[in-house]
Design a protein around this motif. Structure first.
Motif, PDB file in Angstrom:
ATOM      1  N   PHE A   3      84.157 169.187  75.663  1.00  0.00           N
ATOM      2  CA  PHE A   3      84.313 167.772  76.016  1.00  0.00           C
ATOM      3  C   PHE A   3      83.928 167.578  77.465  1.00  0.00           C
ATOM      4  CE2 PHE A   3      87.410 169.194  72.977  1.00  0.00           C
ATOM      5  CZ  PHE A   3      87.007 168.475  71.880  1.00  0.00           C
ATOM      6  N   ARG A   4      82.994 166.692  77.685  1.00  0.00           N
ATOM      7  CA  ARG A   4      82.471 166.576  79.035  1.00  0.00           C
ATOM      8  C   ARG A   4      82.704 165.197  79.632  1.00  0.00           C
ATOM      9  NH1 ARG A   4      79.812 170.724  80.926  1.00  0.00           N
ATOM     10  NH2 ARG A   4      79.159 172.364  79.505  1.00  0.00           N
ATOM     11  N   SER A   5      83.394 164.345  78.956  1.00  0.00           N
ATOM     12  CA  SER A   5      83.607 163.008  79.507  1.00  0.00           C
ATOM     13  C   SER A   5      84.481 163.118  80.758  1.00  0.00           C
ATOM     14  CB  SER A   5      84.279 162.102  78.484  1.00  0.00           C
ATOM     15  OG  SER A   5      85.617 162.469  78.331  1.00  0.00           O
ATOM     16  N   PHE A  11      92.010 164.566  82.592  1.00  0.00           N
ATOM     17  CA  PHE A  11      93.129 165.006  81.765  1.00  0.00           C
ATOM     18  C   PHE A  11      93.318 166.512  81.902  1.00  0.00           C
ATOM     19  CE2 PHE A  11      94.022 167.273  77.810  1.00  0.00           C
ATOM     20  CZ  PHE A  11      95.345 166.928  77.631  1.00  0.00           C
ATOM     21  N   SER A  12      92.201 167.239  81.884  1.00  0.00           N
ATOM     22  CA  SER A  12      92.246 168.689  81.919  1.00  0.00           C
ATOM     23  C   SER A  12      92.923 169.188  83.190  1.00  0.00           C
ATOM     24  CB  SER A  12      90.836 169.244  81.821  1.00  0.00           C
ATOM     25  OG  SER A  12      90.811 170.308  80.922  1.00  0.00           O
ATOM     26  N   ILE A  13      92.536 168.585  84.313  1.00  0.00           N
ATOM     27  CA  ILE A  13      93.130 168.993  85.592  1.00  0.00           C
ATOM     28  C   ILE A  13      94.641 168.749  85.568  1.00  0.00           C
ATOM     29  CG2 ILE A  13      93.220 168.504  88.066  1.00  0.00           C
ATOM     30  CD1 ILE A  13      90.193 167.792  87.791  1.00  0.00           C
ATOM     31  N   LEU A  14      95.015 167.547  85.107  1.00  0.00           N
ATOM     32  CA  LEU A  14      96.440 167.216  85.023  1.00  0.00           C
ATOM     33  C   LEU A  14      97.167 168.179  84.086  1.00  0.00           C
ATOM     34  CD1 LEU A  14      96.355 163.311  84.877  1.00  0.00           C
ATOM     35  CD2 LEU A  14      97.030 164.774  86.800  1.00  0.00           C
TER      36      LEU A  14
ATOM     37  N   THR B 118      97.049 173.658  73.474  1.00  0.00           N
ATOM     38  CA  THR B 118      95.803 173.852  72.728  1.00  0.00           C
ATOM     39  C   THR B 118      94.600 173.367  73.530  1.00  0.00           C
ATOM     40  OG1 THR B 118      97.180 173.048  70.936  1.00  0.00           O
ATOM     41  CG2 THR B 118      94.962 173.708  70.360  1.00  0.00           C
ATOM     42  N   GLU B 119      94.830 172.418  74.441  1.00  0.00           N
ATOM     43  CA  GLU B 119      93.731 171.883  75.241  1.00  0.00           C
ATOM     44  C   GLU B 119      93.346 172.803  76.391  1.00  0.00           C
ATOM     45  OE1 GLU B 119      92.103 169.202  74.199  1.00  0.00           O
ATOM     46  OE2 GLU B 119      93.525 169.292  72.545  1.00  0.00           O
ATOM     47  N   ASN B 221      86.647 160.646  70.172  1.00  0.00           N
ATOM     48  CA  ASN B 221      86.931 161.451  71.367  1.00  0.00           C
ATOM     49  C   ASN B 221      88.136 162.347  71.109  1.00  0.00           C
ATOM     50  OD1 ASN B 221      89.213 159.899  71.656  1.00  0.00           O
ATOM     51  ND2 ASN B 221      88.320 158.557  73.206  1.00  0.00           N
ATOM     52  N   ARG B 222      88.467 163.170  72.115  1.00  0.00           N
ATOM     53  CA  ARG B 222      89.513 164.164  71.910  1.00  0.00           C
ATOM     54  C   ARG B 222      90.866 163.521  71.568  1.00  0.00           C
ATOM     55  NH1 ARG B 222      90.024 168.762  69.642  1.00  0.00           N
ATOM     56  NH2 ARG B 222      91.758 169.983  70.442  1.00  0.00           N
TER      57      ARG B 222
END
Lengths: 292, 320
Positions: A3-5, A11-14, B118-119, B221-222
């Motif tokens: 996922f590159r959005s 979200f990933s960082i958080l 999981t993410e 989206n996710r």
């Protein structure tokens, strides 16, 4: 990365931050108590110790390990753990072997199964169990801590599932060679089942090491307590009179650091076996959750 | 198979007659299997089943020196007392409130944590996080009780020092009933959420990856994928775990409460199990304590049966 959005990156960082913090929070209390146990009395009483020792000293550990009552409780704790695990695992393996036979080969298997399962669902409760233990001569002996809980039905279920998955040829070969069930289980099955036996033993050891309540109700004096029960009387009931710490020395090292060192020593065996436990429990839980 | 089995031998006398010989050969084949079960059966009978008979003292005025045989019968007196005695009603209420909150949070937190975990793409990070969050499950409440009493202390406990930095006045967590309940729920979730996550993680891993691929092609989206694939896929497991935990609603956590409570919070923190311990073993009111315990066992048993039924109905789950 799938996922590159930009939104997902945020979200990933958080997410990493949140999970990181949450995970560390799970061990912070333990780190804190460890830091307190290694700090000087002055620092501990001034409440300035957080997660790193202030005024590093091993005095609290010296005091704890020089305390005969503590050492005695530690030894009884080990004795109880070893004895309890040995008894329970012997009983579990024998019962699991019999129950692993199919219904048509072992008539009565169903009856036995329900006999044990019912015990899992219903129990007499604290007082009647206490009265039975007291009336069968176990009161005030170490046997009160290892016999009544020896039949671990959950372990029997896990063990019998393991036995069922062993190749049938193993037993057939043993029977052709003239070995009876007794020899089959003790000279063949237990050797090929060592990984499963080791795993269940580890879990049984943790249960025994952590048990404290039975010690308190079945043993009459703190001289006979295993470590967990002993810690319960000091830490929770704050009963320092019983613990054999010399009051004069207590002045010098503060009861807080000594307590912390005792708590940490109590947790240490669990921390040591934890890597081994972790290797197995994920598998165990998943097996256990699948219909047996 | 059966022919081979006759080789499995334990000695027995030579039988006479066909029926006897069949019995003897059955014994020969399976006798040792019964013998191997014997230790487990004996211990289960004495320490599992005899106490079940011992619950008759709930209907007596049991005195240890009279024994069960000579103690006078009082019928349902103890149960009447149980439902009229304000203390025991309060205790039942506390138990339901505390364990109800625990059940709710012990379901929500692990599910959310499993979905978030999981993410995490970096597997070392994931493993490290798992190692840390599973750990508290294995520590006993004696150890954790000692640690929490220290951390929550009003005189310079770690948490109160932290609150002071934020400008909040010290809170006496373990002496105020309402705070005590919150402490119970939070510390219980803290201890167990990681371990409870395992089963949900396993469920998420077993979801068919082609579902996600298809969703992605359709432009989901996710967030949409989690909402419409992950959550519905693990819903049966969530239902099973939730209904099964309903069966234990009267177990509010004896070890935890016992190691954290004190007379100041009895009013809001005392639960059935701690109450039974105090009146039964400390005050030696054996019969009344047994009646309370029996009430709990019966309700618990009924709830377990109902929850297994529910789990089967809602999620097609069977344990046996």
């Amino acid at each position: 990365m799938r996922f590159r959005s930009p939104a997902y990156t945020v979200f990933s960082i958080l997410n990493y931050t949140f999970i990181g913090i949450l995970s560390i929070c799970c061990v912070l209390p333990l780190i804190h108590i460890f830091a307190v146990s290694l700090s000087s009395k002055a620092a501990a009483t001034a409440n300035i110790v957080n997660f790193w020792p202030v005024g590093f000293t091993l005095d609290a550990y010296m005091q704890t390990l020089g305390n005969d009552k503590f050492l005695q409780a530690l030894m009884i704790g080990i004795e109880r753990t070893v004895l309890g695990t040995a008894i329970s695992m012997t009983i579990v393996v024998m019962a699991a072997y019999s129950l692993s036979k199919s219904n048509d080969r072992f008539k009565g298997r169903n009856m036995y199964s329900w006999f044990f399962i019912f015990m899992m669902l219903f129990n007499g409760g604290l007082i009647p169990t206490y009265l039975v233990v007291s009336n069968t001569g176990l009161y005030d002996t170490i046997w009160a801590l290892v016999i009544p809980n020896a039949v671990n039905v959950w372990n029997i279920i896990l063990m019998l599932n393991f036995f069922r998955n062993l190749p049938a040829e193993l037993e057939e070969a043993a029977l052709i060679d003239g070995a009876g069930h007794l020899r089959t289980v003790f000279s063949i099955y237990i050797w090929v089942s060592m990984p499963a036996i080791a795993t269940l033993s580890l879990f049984t050891m943790v249960i025994h090491w952590n048990s404290w309540f039975d010690g308190i109700i079945y043993l009459t004096s703190s001289d006979k307590y295993p470590l967990s029960s002993f810690l319960q009387t000091i830490v929770v009931q704050d009963n320092f009179a019983q613990t054999g710490v010399d009051p004069e020395k207590l002045e010098q090292i503060s009861n807080r650091t000594v307590k912390a060192s005792q708590i940490f020593i109590g947790a240490l065996p669990i921390l040591i076996v934890y890597p081994f436990l972790q290797k197995y429990f994920v598998k165990g839980i998943v097996i256990g959750s699948v219909k047996g | 198979m059966n022919k081979l089995d006759t080789g499995a031998a334990s000695t027995s006398s030579v039988p006479s007659g066909k029926k006897a010989s069949r019995a003897a050969s059955y014994w020969k084949r399976t006798g040792m299997l019964h013998v191997l079960l014997l230790p487990a059966v004996i211990i289960a009978l004495i320490y599992g089943y005899t106490p079940m008979l011992g619950i008759v003292i709930a209907f007596q005025e049991y005195e240890p020196w009279l024994g069960i045989r000579n103690s006078p019968w009082v019928g349902l007196e103890h149960f009447e007392y149980l439902f009229n005695y304000p203390d025991s009603l309060q205790v039942i209420k506390n138990t339901l409130i505390i364990s109800g909150m625990k059940i709710v949070f012990q379901l929500i937190v692990p599910v959310l944590f499993a979905l978030l975990l999981t993410e995490i793409a970096k597997s070392w990070f994931k493993r490290a996080a798992q190692t840390l969050v599973y750990l508290p499950h294995f520590l006993s409440w004696v150890i954790l009780g000692g640690i929490f009493v220290d951390i929550l202390s009003i005189r310079g406990g770690l948490l109160n020092r932290f609150l002071a930095v934020l400008g909040i006045d010290p809170i006496f967590f373990l002496a105020n009933g309402d705070w005590f309940r919150i402490v119970l729920v939070v510390s219980d979730v803290w201890k167990e959420f990681g371990f409870s996550t395992i089963i949900f993680l396993a469920a998420i891993v077993s979801i068919d990856p082609s579902l996600y691929e298809a969703a992605e092609i359709d432009g989901a989206n996710r967030w949409k994928q989690v909402l419409h694939i992950s959550l519905p896929s693990i819903l049966p497991i969530i239902i099973v775990v939730g209904t099964l935990s309903l069966g234990r609603v009267l177990d509010a956590g004896f070890d935890q409460v016992f190691n954290l409570y004190n007379p100041l919070v009895y009013e809001k923190g005392d639960i059935i199990d701690t109450f039974v311990y105090r009146i039964g073993l400390l005050d030696a009111q054996f019969s009344f304590a047994t009646a309370v315990g029996l009430f709990k066992s019966i309700v618990g048993f009924i709830l377990i049966v109902i929850s297994y039924r529910l789990a089967y109905k809602l999620a097609n789950y069977r344990i046996f």
